[in-house]
Enzyme design. Structure first.
Site, PDB file in Angstrom:
ATOM      1  N   ARG A 117      -4.525  -9.517 -19.803  1.00 49.72           N
ATOM      2  CA  ARG A 117      -5.526  -9.285 -20.843  1.00 49.72           C
ATOM      3  C   ARG A 117      -5.009  -8.384 -21.962  1.00 49.72           C
ATOM      4  NH1 ARG A 117      -8.086  -4.448 -20.369  1.00 49.72           N
ATOM      5  NH2 ARG A 117     -10.049  -4.998 -21.365  1.00 49.72           N
ATOM      6  N   GLU A 156       3.660  -6.565   8.202  1.00 50.95           N
ATOM      7  CA  GLU A 156       3.932  -5.135   7.990  1.00 50.95           C
ATOM      8  C   GLU A 156       4.795  -4.893   6.760  1.00 50.95           C
ATOM      9  OE1 GLU A 156       2.372  -2.674   9.849  1.00 50.95           O
ATOM     10  OE2 GLU A 156       1.318  -4.477  10.508  1.00 50.95           O
ATOM     11  N   ASP A 174     -10.830   0.793 -23.628  1.00 51.00           N
ATOM     12  CA  ASP A 174     -10.902   0.798 -22.161  1.00 51.00           C
ATOM     13  C   ASP A 174     -10.915   2.242 -21.661  1.00 51.00           C
ATOM     14  OD1 ASP A 174     -10.789  -1.936 -21.987  1.00 51.00           O
ATOM     15  OD2 ASP A 174      -8.644  -2.024 -21.586  1.00 51.00           O
ATOM     16  N   PRO A 219       0.821  -1.223   0.000  1.00 50.68           N
ATOM     17  CA  PRO A 219       0.000   0.000   0.000  1.00 50.68           C
ATOM     18  C   PRO A 219       0.851   1.268   0.000  1.00 50.68           C
ATOM     19  CG  PRO A 219      -0.194  -1.183   2.099  1.00 50.68           C
ATOM     20  CD  PRO A 219       0.590  -2.057   1.171  1.00 50.68           C
TER      21      PRO A 219
HETATM   22 CL1  6GU Z   1      -0.248  -3.810  -3.408  1.00 49.01          CL
HETATM   23  N1  6GU Z   1      -0.776  -4.553  -0.925  1.00 49.01           N
HETATM   24  C1  6GU Z   1      -1.472  -4.456   0.211  1.00 49.01           C
HETATM   25  N2  6GU Z   1      -1.167  -5.258   1.232  1.00 49.01           N
HETATM   26  N3  6GU Z   1      -2.460  -3.587   0.391  1.00 49.01           N
HETATM   27  C2  6GU Z   1      -2.749  -2.803  -0.635  1.00 49.01           C
HETATM   28  C3  6GU Z   1      -2.078  -2.859  -1.845  1.00 49.01           C
HETATM   29  C4  6GU Z   1      -1.081  -3.744  -1.960  1.00 49.01           C
HETATM   30  N4  6GU Z   1      -2.593  -1.932  -2.676  1.00 49.01           N
HETATM   31  C5  6GU Z   1      -3.562  -1.335  -1.992  1.00 49.01           C
HETATM   32  N5  6GU Z   1      -3.655  -1.859  -0.766  1.00 49.01           N
END
Ligand code: 6GU
Length: 277
Positions: A173, A131, A188, A104
């Site tokens: 895809r 983590e 798209d 994230p």
């Molecule tokens: Cl790539 N990994 C995790 N654990 N949470 C996320 C993410 C990735 N992308 C958004 N939230």
């Protein structure tokens, strides 16, 4: 149908340039969906060569430990660098896959990046849990491979596995021969070109009336010009309603008189940081 290991599949792979995907995870079971549907078919056709690896195979203690407490304190656990180092050394071998670490905290995974990655011959996904992975792993491989830490959106998943499924489907895809309809990927919502920054509008099929709801008459008219114009009107309306920040980024040069009328009806102004929107 050919199996991935067949001679015929191998010949086609060499000719067309199969994309190799390695995925390292402590939950290989998460990737069962890659056996089905679009991606499953691409694998059967030899377009994709997917190999999923159990990270714990490179943990040497009796408990197959992959994590430890964070230096500096704090909640949760951090994935150990030694285990990841052995895993990536073996999976990459002497080669140079592009390494993708879902997190994230990464930069955004976008359609543009999906297109860039679809042109790579070899991707290696390193799925973190807890983590995250000790940062020295990304430093180490960043010196020898291209390493990208990528996020699929502004929310937190329990691990990178589902994010990798998302990225593999978005990339897969786009590979030649994966989509039945060759034009499907061209219009798209986020593809570069004329429809850039415009979401796709609503779609309809038979019957013409369902539970009293009618299909818009213009779609039954057979008038291709009017259908195209109606679709663009709907695309503009939906983009303003659902993604005003995308609509604000529309290039005024790409808007015709009717586009401006539709936007005027919505009292929407195109252009950067207009707080009136
Ligand atoms: Cl790539 N990994 C995790 N654990 N949470 C996320 C993410 C990735 N992308 C958004 N939230």
């Amino acid at each position: 149908m050919d199996r991935p290991g067949d001679a015929a599949t191998a010949v086609r792979a060499a000719a067309s340039g199969t994309m190799r995907l390695d995925i390292i995870s402590i939950f290989p079971e998460y990737f069962a969906p890659l056996d089905v549907s679009l991606i499953g078919k691409a694998r059967e056709r030899g377009i994709l060569d997917v190999r999923v690896h159990q990270l714990r195979d490179w943990a040497h203690d009796v408990h197959k430990t992959v994590d430890d407490t964070p230096y500096g304190g704090g909640p949760g656990m951090v994935m150990k660098p030694e285990v990841w180092g052995e895993a990536v050394d073996v999976v990459a071998g002497g080669g140079t896959p592009r390494m993708i670490v879902p997190t994230p905290s990464g930069r955004p995974f976008t359609q543009e990046l999906a297109q860039e990655l679809a042109a790579e011959p070899w991707l290696l996904f390193a799925c973190g849990r807890y983590e995250g992975i000790d940062a020295r792993v990304m430093r180490e491989y960043g010196a020898r491979l291209r390493v990208d830490e990528l996020s699929i959106g502004d929310y937190v998943l329990a691990g990178g596995e589902v994010a990798v499924l998302v990225m593999v489907e978005a990339i897969g895809r786009l590979l030649p021969g994966v989509l039945g309809n060759a034009v499907s990927a061209v219009d798209d919502s986020f593809a570069p070109g004329a429809m850039r920054n415009l979401l796709e509008g609503p779609v309809y099929t038979k019957p013409p009336v369902w539970r009293g709801h009618e299909v818009p008459a213009v779609l039954l008219s057979g008038h291709h010009g009017k259908v195209a114009r109606w679709r663009r009107d709907e695309a503009l309306r939906r983009t303003v309603a659902n993604r005003p920040e995308l609509a604000a980024g529309l290039d005024p040069e790409t808007l015709d008189k009717r586009d401006r009328e539709v936007l005027d009806e919505l009292a929407f102004r195109v252009g950067p940081e207009d707080m009136a929107n």
